[in-house]
Design a protein around this motif. Structure first.
Motif, PDB file in Angstrom:
ATOM      1  N   TYR A  63     -10.757 -13.385  -6.240  1.00 46.89           N
ATOM      2  CA  TYR A  63     -11.009 -12.917  -7.607  1.00 46.89           C
ATOM      3  C   TYR A  63     -11.804 -11.613  -7.593  1.00 46.89           C
ATOM      4  N   GLU A  64     -12.826 -11.560  -6.781  1.00 48.03           N
ATOM      5  CA  GLU A  64     -13.692 -10.383  -6.726  1.00 48.03           C
ATOM      6  C   GLU A  64     -12.918  -9.136  -6.307  1.00 48.03           C
ATOM      7  N   VAL A  65     -12.054  -9.283  -5.321  1.00 47.28           N
ATOM      8  CA  VAL A  65     -11.303  -8.138  -4.805  1.00 47.28           C
ATOM      9  C   VAL A  65     -10.226  -7.700  -5.802  1.00 47.28           C
ATOM     10  N   VAL A  66      -9.496  -8.642  -6.377  1.00 46.08           N
ATOM     11  CA  VAL A  66      -8.458  -8.294  -7.348  1.00 46.08           C
ATOM     12  C   VAL A  66      -9.080  -7.672  -8.595  1.00 46.08           C
ATOM     13  N   LYS A  67     -10.216  -8.185  -9.029  1.00 44.54           N
ATOM     14  CA  LYS A  67     -10.901  -7.631 -10.194  1.00 44.54           C
ATOM     15  C   LYS A  67     -11.309  -6.184  -9.938  1.00 44.54           C
ATOM     16  N   ALA A  68     -11.819  -5.913  -8.754  1.00 48.80           N
ATOM     17  CA  ALA A  68     -12.219  -4.548  -8.420  1.00 48.80           C
ATOM     18  C   ALA A  68     -11.015  -3.617  -8.388  1.00 48.80           C
ATOM     19  N   MET A  69      -9.902  -4.072  -7.816  1.00 48.94           N
ATOM     20  CA  MET A  69      -8.697  -3.245  -7.764  1.00 48.94           C
ATOM     21  C   MET A  69      -8.107  -3.026  -9.150  1.00 48.94           C
ATOM     22  N   ALA A  70      -8.256  -4.009 -10.026  1.00 46.42           N
ATOM     23  CA  ALA A  70      -7.711  -3.880 -11.383  1.00 46.42           C
ATOM     24  C   ALA A  70      -8.370  -2.728 -12.130  1.00 46.42           C
ATOM     25  N   ASP A  71      -9.575  -2.368 -11.730  1.00 47.31           N
ATOM     26  CA  ASP A  71     -10.303  -1.281 -12.392  1.00 47.31           C
ATOM     27  C   ASP A  71      -9.979   0.098 -11.826  1.00 47.31           C
ATOM     28  N   VAL A  72      -9.190   0.151 -10.757  1.00 42.21           N
ATOM     29  CA  VAL A  72      -8.792   1.438 -10.173  1.00 42.21           C
ATOM     30  C   VAL A  72      -7.587   1.966 -10.945  1.00 42.21           C
ATOM     31  N   ASP A  73      -7.723   3.139 -11.514  1.00 40.27           N
ATOM     32  CA  ASP A  73      -6.660   3.709 -12.352  1.00 40.27           C
ATOM     33  C   ASP A  73      -5.650   4.466 -11.494  1.00 40.27           C
ATOM     34  N   LEU A  74      -4.498   3.853 -11.262  1.00 38.20           N
ATOM     35  CA  LEU A  74      -3.425   4.493 -10.483  1.00 38.20           C
ATOM     36  C   LEU A  74      -2.201   4.764 -11.346  1.00 38.20           C
ATOM     37  N   HIS A  75      -2.415   4.886 -12.643  1.00 35.52           N
ATOM     38  CA  HIS A  75      -1.296   5.172 -13.545  1.00 35.52           C
ATOM     39  C   HIS A  75      -0.709   6.537 -13.200  1.00 35.52           C
ATOM     40  N   PRO A  76       0.621   6.667 -13.209  1.00 37.21           N
ATOM     41  CA  PRO A  76       1.249   7.946 -12.841  1.00 37.21           C
ATOM     42  C   PRO A  76       0.865   9.109 -13.733  1.00 37.21           C
ATOM     43  N   ASP A  77       0.387   8.853 -14.947  1.00 39.59           N
ATOM     44  CA  ASP A  77      -0.100   9.949 -15.788  1.00 39.59           C
ATOM     45  C   ASP A  77      -1.367  10.560 -15.212  1.00 39.59           C
ATOM     46  N   ARG A  78      -2.135   9.768 -14.490  1.00 41.31           N
ATOM     47  CA  ARG A  78      -3.367  10.243 -13.880  1.00 41.31           C
ATOM     48  C   ARG A  78      -3.173  10.600 -12.409  1.00 41.31           C
ATOM     49  N   VAL A  79      -2.278   9.885 -11.747  1.00 41.69           N
ATOM     50  CA  VAL A  79      -2.027  10.124 -10.318  1.00 41.69           C
ATOM     51  C   VAL A  79      -0.530  10.315 -10.128  1.00 41.69           C
ATOM     52  N   TYR A  87      -9.389  -4.961   7.495  1.00 40.29           N
ATOM     53  CA  TYR A  87      -9.414  -4.696   6.055  1.00 40.29           C
ATOM     54  C   TYR A  87      -8.071  -4.219   5.528  1.00 40.29           C
ATOM     55  N   ARG A  88      -7.356  -3.467   6.330  1.00 36.85           N
ATOM     56  CA  ARG A  88      -6.082  -2.901   5.885  1.00 36.85           C
ATOM     57  C   ARG A  88      -5.059  -3.976   5.533  1.00 36.85           C
ATOM     58  N   ARG A  89      -5.184  -5.157   6.129  1.00 34.35           N
ATOM     59  CA  ARG A  89      -4.248  -6.245   5.837  1.00 34.35           C
ATOM     60  C   ARG A  89      -4.262  -6.611   4.359  1.00 34.35           C
ATOM     61  N   VAL A  90      -5.397  -6.373   3.727  1.00 38.93           N
ATOM     62  CA  VAL A  90      -5.554  -6.667   2.308  1.00 38.93           C
ATOM     63  C   VAL A  90      -5.419  -5.411   1.454  1.00 38.93           C
ATOM     64  N   MET A  91      -6.086  -4.348   1.852  1.00 40.70           N
ATOM     65  CA  MET A  91      -6.228  -3.197   0.964  1.00 40.70           C
ATOM     66  C   MET A  91      -4.961  -2.366   0.834  1.00 40.70           C
ATOM     67  N   ILE A  92      -4.163  -2.260   1.877  1.00 39.57           N
ATOM     68  CA  ILE A  92      -2.922  -1.487   1.771  1.00 39.57           C
ATOM     69  C   ILE A  92      -1.936  -2.168   0.817  1.00 39.57           C
ATOM     70  N   PRO A  93      -1.625  -3.459   1.009  1.00 37.64           N
ATOM     71  CA  PRO A  93      -0.715  -4.087   0.041  1.00 37.64           C
ATOM     72  C   PRO A  93      -1.280  -4.154  -1.363  1.00 37.64           C
ATOM     73  N   LEU A  94      -2.592  -4.346  -1.522  1.00 37.96           N
ATOM     74  CA  LEU A  94      -3.174  -4.375  -2.861  1.00 37.96           C
ATOM     75  C   LEU A  94      -3.032  -3.030  -3.560  1.00 37.96           C
ATOM     76  N   THR A  95      -3.186  -1.953  -2.807  1.00 34.50           N
ATOM     77  CA  THR A  95      -3.026  -0.617  -3.385  1.00 34.50           C
ATOM     78  C   THR A  95      -1.586  -0.408  -3.847  1.00 34.50           C
ATOM     79  N   VAL A  96      -0.640  -0.840  -3.033  1.00 32.68           N
ATOM     80  CA  VAL A  96       0.771  -0.741  -3.417  1.00 32.68           C
ATOM     81  C   VAL A  96       1.037  -1.548  -4.680  1.00 32.68           C
ATOM     82  N   LEU A  97       0.548  -2.781  -4.716  1.00 31.15           N
ATOM     83  CA  LEU A  97       0.775  -3.639  -5.881  1.00 31.15           C
ATOM     84  C   LEU A  97       0.144  -3.066  -7.140  1.00 31.15           C
ATOM     85  N   LYS A  98      -1.044  -2.499  -7.000  1.00 32.00           N
ATOM     86  CA  LYS A  98      -1.711  -1.928  -8.174  1.00 32.00           C
ATOM     87  C   LYS A  98      -0.936  -0.729  -8.709  1.00 32.00           C
ATOM     88  N   ARG A  99      -0.400   0.086  -7.822  1.00 31.09           N
ATOM     89  CA  ARG A  99       0.401   1.228  -8.259  1.00 31.09           C
ATOM     90  C   ARG A  99       1.677   0.759  -8.964  1.00 31.09           C
TER      91      ARG A  99
END
Length: 200
Positions: A139-155, A30-42
């Motif tokens: 699509y399903e995974v990117v859509k779910a990550m798009a809803d995670v709020d990692l904006h620096p004002d919040r995090v 799972y980390r092969r996907v979720m770690i880079p996606l988290t970085v990209l979302k931030r």
């Protein structure tokens, strides 16, 4: 500011999204996907406010035949950024064309300035994008990550480092490795190393 409960909430949310990978991926993968996606979302979250202005400035500089290094320095200084993205996409707008999501996500990654792009490429994420697309999970995974709020004002930066470090630890434990054996970046990635997922 993010409190302890919110910090865990962000980690748990990403962890839950990872379950969407079940089938094409085994849990240790799972980390092969979720770690880079988290970085990209931030990265995407950090750049939202200046996105349009940067695109306009970038187009002007390219038309003026400025080389890449000069373009970077001008944009860095004018907008007080450590990185930027010249694609027309954000995490949200990537979802507007599901049929071209894989191609557009690769364009989004290619649109980052050189230093950020070099780090993202270390994840070899293009291979995972193709695999997710073939499995009809992208699509399903990117859509779910798009809803995670990692904006620096919040995090804030230090808390984002904690989120990232906790996720790396969890995924590496799932893969039966010590934290850092595969993904050596920790909170320093967000604070000291190259100032990438940091508030503009």
């Amino acid at each position: 500011m993010i409190e302890l409960g919110q910090f865990k909430e962000h980690c748990n949310k990403v962890w839950e999204i990872a379950n969407l990978l079940r089938g094409p991926y085994r849990p240790p993968q799972y980390r092969r996907v979720m770690i880079p996606l988290t970085v990209l979302k931030r990265l995407d979250s950090v750049l939202l406010e200046t996105k349009q202005q940067v695109l306009e400035q970038y187009e002007k500089l390219v038309k003026a035949n400025q080389d890449e290094d000069t373009v970077e320095q001008i944009i860095f200084q004018k907008f007080d950024l450590k990185f930027y993205n010249t694609s027309n996409f954000t995490f949200k707008t990537l979802l507007d064309d599901p049929d071209k999501l894989a191609a557009n996500l690769n364009k989004f990654i290619a649109g980052f300035s050189k230093r950020a792009r070099d780090i993202i490429e270390k994840f070899s994420f293009a291979e995972e994008i193709e695999k997710l697309d073939d499995a009809n999970r992208l699509y399903e995974v990117v859509k779910a990550m798009a809803d995670v709020d990692l904006h620096p004002d919040r995090v804030p930066n230090d808390k984002m480092g904690n989120v990232f470090e906790d996720l790396v630890r969890r995924f590496n434990e799932q893969a039966n490795e010590e934290a850092g054996d595969h993904y050596i970046m920790s909170s320093s990635f967000f604070t000291n190393e190259c100032h990438l997922p940091i508030a503009a």
